[in-house]
Design a protein around this motif. Sequence first.
Motif, mmCIF file in Angstrom:
data_model
loop_
_atom_site.group_PDB
_atom_site.id
_atom_site.type_symbol
_atom_site.label_atom_id
_atom_site.label_comp_id
_atom_site.label_asym_id
_atom_site.label_seq_id
_atom_site.Cartn_x
_atom_site.Cartn_y
_atom_site.Cartn_z
ATOM 1 N N SER A 271 -3.765 7.337 -0.926
ATOM 2 C CA SER A 271 -3.581 6.015 -0.330
ATOM 3 C C SER A 271 -4.184 4.993 -1.279
ATOM 4 O O SER A 271 -5.360 5.097 -1.644
ATOM 5 N N THR B 1 0.869 -1.180 0.000
ATOM 6 C CA THR B 1 0.000 0.000 0.000
ATOM 7 C C THR B 1 0.899 1.220 0.000
ATOM 8 O O THR B 1 1.849 1.287 0.786
ATOM 9 N N MET C 194 1.094 5.293 0.506
ATOM 10 C CA MET C 194 0.448 6.495 1.031
ATOM 11 C C MET C 194 1.342 7.682 0.716
ATOM 12 O O MET C 194 2.568 7.554 0.696
#
Length: 137
Positions: free
Chosen positions: A86, A74, A76
């Motif tokens: 995000s 992930t 961000m």
Amino acid sequence: MATVDITGEQFASTVEDNDIVLVDFWAEWCGPCKQFGPTYSAVSEKHPDVVFSKVDTEAEQQLAAEAGITSIPTLMAFREKVLVFSQPGALNAQQLEQVVDAVKALDMEEVHAHVARSQAEAAASAPKQDGTQIPDA
């Protein structure tokens, strides 16, 4: 600038002390994370004005949970302490460059104004201490 590994103890100060911070949440066992790692590192070299950080979700499980990470990798992005991007999933170099360029191009006065409005709306609709709702004006 090369990528920087950060821990839960360093996360807040990294975001607070730098204008633009990208954070890659990853794990050693994650195939897509291993594919994304070299791309992330290569793009970091082109943007010395951006902090490219990495969080090992296995070593930093509490931080990953607090960040709401449910899928890795992930990515961000924070700008002026505000989470502005995000997204789970590995990006290719072009996509990552687009994210960096978009974050750099943000009108942060507008972003901060939007955040302030959202916080004011949330506060206005929050229950009072006695449990009653504050009526809309």
